[in-house]
Design a protein around this motif. Sequence first.
Motif, PDB file in Angstrom:
ATOM      1  N   UNK A  84      65.021  11.160  17.330  1.00  0.00           N
ATOM      2  CA  UNK A  84      65.255  12.400  18.343  1.00  0.00           C
ATOM      3  C   UNK A  84      65.854  11.982  19.697  1.00  0.00           C
ATOM      4  N   UNK A  85      65.413  11.088  20.349  1.00  0.00           N
ATOM      5  CA  UNK A  85      65.876  10.660  21.658  1.00  0.00           C
ATOM      6  C   UNK A  85      67.097   9.927  21.566  1.00  0.00           C
ATOM      7  N   UNK A  86      67.732   9.660  20.424  1.00  0.00           N
ATOM      8  CA  UNK A  86      68.960   8.828  20.248  1.00  0.00           C
ATOM      9  C   UNK A  86      70.163   9.366  21.032  1.00  0.00           C
ATOM     10  N   UNK A  92      53.785  16.393  16.525  1.00  0.00           N
ATOM     11  CA  UNK A  92      53.999  15.776  17.836  1.00  0.00           C
ATOM     12  C   UNK A  92      55.520  15.837  17.916  1.00  0.00           C
ATOM     13  N   UNK A  93      56.543  15.799  17.100  1.00  0.00           N
ATOM     14  CA  UNK A  93      57.885  15.712  17.489  1.00  0.00           C
ATOM     15  C   UNK A  93      58.087  17.086  18.019  1.00  0.00           C
ATOM     16  N   UNK A  94      57.381  18.082  17.541  1.00  0.00           N
ATOM     17  CA  UNK A  94      57.855  19.489  18.138  1.00  0.00           C
ATOM     18  C   UNK A  94      57.422  19.483  19.811  1.00  0.00           C
ATOM     19  N   UNK A  95      56.415  18.766  19.892  1.00  0.00           N
ATOM     20  CA  UNK A  95      56.242  18.642  21.474  1.00  0.00           C
ATOM     21  C   UNK A  95      57.248  17.971  22.231  1.00  0.00           C
ATOM     22  N   UNK A  96      57.596  16.804  21.498  1.00  0.00           N
ATOM     23  CA  UNK A  96      58.571  15.868  22.146  1.00  0.00           C
ATOM     24  C   UNK A  96      59.884  16.587  22.370  1.00  0.00           C
ATOM     25  N   UNK A 116      62.116  11.317  27.849  1.00  0.00           N
ATOM     26  CA  UNK A 116      60.978  10.720  28.397  1.00  0.00           C
ATOM     27  C   UNK A 116      60.700   9.262  27.596  1.00  0.00           C
ATOM     28  N   UNK A 117      60.223   8.196  28.435  1.00  0.00           N
ATOM     29  CA  UNK A 117      59.559   6.988  27.624  1.00  0.00           C
ATOM     30  C   UNK A 117      58.705   7.201  26.692  1.00  0.00           C
ATOM     31  N   UNK A 153      56.308   7.385  16.441  1.00  0.00           N
ATOM     32  CA  UNK A 153      57.077   6.866  17.335  1.00  0.00           C
ATOM     33  C   UNK A 153      58.469   6.761  16.857  1.00  0.00           C
ATOM     34  N   UNK A 154      58.713   6.548  15.640  1.00  0.00           N
ATOM     35  CA  UNK A 154      60.174   6.214  14.891  1.00  0.00           C
ATOM     36  C   UNK A 154      60.782   7.642  15.035  1.00  0.00           C
ATOM     37  N   UNK A 155      59.976   8.623  14.499  1.00  0.00           N
ATOM     38  CA  UNK A 155      60.591   9.934  14.454  1.00  0.00           C
ATOM     39  C   UNK A 155      61.215  10.200  16.046  1.00  0.00           C
ATOM     40  N   UNK A 156      60.005  10.082  17.020  1.00  0.00           N
ATOM     41  CA  UNK A 156      60.439  10.204  18.291  1.00  0.00           C
ATOM     42  C   UNK A 156      61.829   9.648  18.783  1.00  0.00           C
ATOM     43  N   UNK A 157      62.067   8.424  18.475  1.00  0.00           N
ATOM     44  CA  UNK A 157      63.302   7.541  18.648  1.00  0.00           C
ATOM     45  C   UNK A 157      64.308   8.020  18.280  1.00  0.00           C
TER      46      UNK A 157
END
Length: 456
Positions: free
Chosen positions: A52-54, A13-17, A60-61, A46-50
């Motif tokens: 990434x988004x830092x 999923x982190x690849x998509x995000x 994206x929310x 969700x932690x990995x995506x957070x």
Amino acid sequence: MRLTVIGGGGFRVPLVYGALLRDHAAGRVTHVTLHDVDPARLTAVARVLADQAAGMPDAPEVRTTTDLDDALRGADFVFSAIRVGGLAGRAADERVALAEGVLGQETVGAGGIAYGLRTVPVAVDIAERVARIAPDAWVINFTNPAGLVTEAMAAQLGSRVIGICDSPVGLGRRVARTLGTDPDRARFDYVGLNHLGWLRGLYAGVADGEDGAERNLLPALFEDEALLTSFEEGKLFGAEWLRTIRSVPNEYLHYYYFNRETVASYRQAEQTRGAFLHDQQARFYDRMAHSATPAWQAWDSTRAEREATYMAENRETAGAGERAADDLESGGYEKVALALMRAIARGEETTLILNVPNRGTLGVLDATAVIEVPCRVDANGPRPLPVTQLAGHEAGLVTAVKAVERCVLEAAESGSARAAVQAFALHPLVDSVNVARRLLDGYRGVHPGLDYLRMR
């Protein structure tokens, strides 16, 4: 724009995000809903995506849920990437098949059939829910076996479900770079089923001052030994075989062309691929249970190991050695998914290799058979482009495997164990009806989800 990811606790999923984070244009995805049946995996991803988004104010929310109906409400696109039975199920698929001396790979042969038999009913339920709760949403399917599952979902969703895979894209890009042309400007004549296709031509524009609009560069590849053995598929299949068939096969055809050697290698391996990934990802999710674990670093190091060991047994059989740095780049299924969404949502017309209904593209298959071919995509969805027609052994393999897929679909719909045995028995990589019967018995013994199959 709202995207729902079913299988949102999955490792990729982190690849998509990451692809979504790089898209800053108007009309981009602004809300992502992750759905999974495992809340701990959802929390980890969700932690990995957070991480990434830092530092990215327009990221994206992200929200998570274990309620599928809730996840689907308001979705514009639904990305389906489920794994029924998890990696433990994949490892069991491999063990049962190898005990019978046949291939257990998750999308090819006996393993692919077993995976399909337990996945299709779940995928059909998802399709029915999408049709009811989010009827205007487009479904992008990456759930394996991708072509089979896409065809099953299409019975409910019609043209609004599209299958994607990064294998043909990666193949085309590697060959284009080997031939010294820009992959983004090349036209690929690629045709087949998911994980059963061939690159039949690679066309590039002619330089200024030369006659003609484009030319096929692929024949030149077969005449140059150094070029032909310089990229992943050339190393896997060998120059002599590629010259013989005059095409470049998808890497998964190594399981067909060198089946005996691959099965022997898998049986001698310390771990099957599924068992390796099961252990590797279990370690990752266990680490993520500790709040002090650096989420992105843990995920990225696990990803790098995963990619470096991809198809290791096949490369060992072929004497191909370690994967080259260029070969570590896949086609990027997350890039394919993003380009597909942009083409449909924004009308940014593009050409992508996709899994879509045949509708007369290939003469050897009926209209509803899902095939993998280049498509032109716009706001109305994908349209298959003309491709070279299949003949000879390629047509034989494609029609045989499509017949197997149809048996799987019949078994999943009717609960017929006879149709399931037929699927195993008709597959080119299963060599006996008695083996087919034992395979079904073995899989029912390790997968309670196959209890729906009865002799009828």
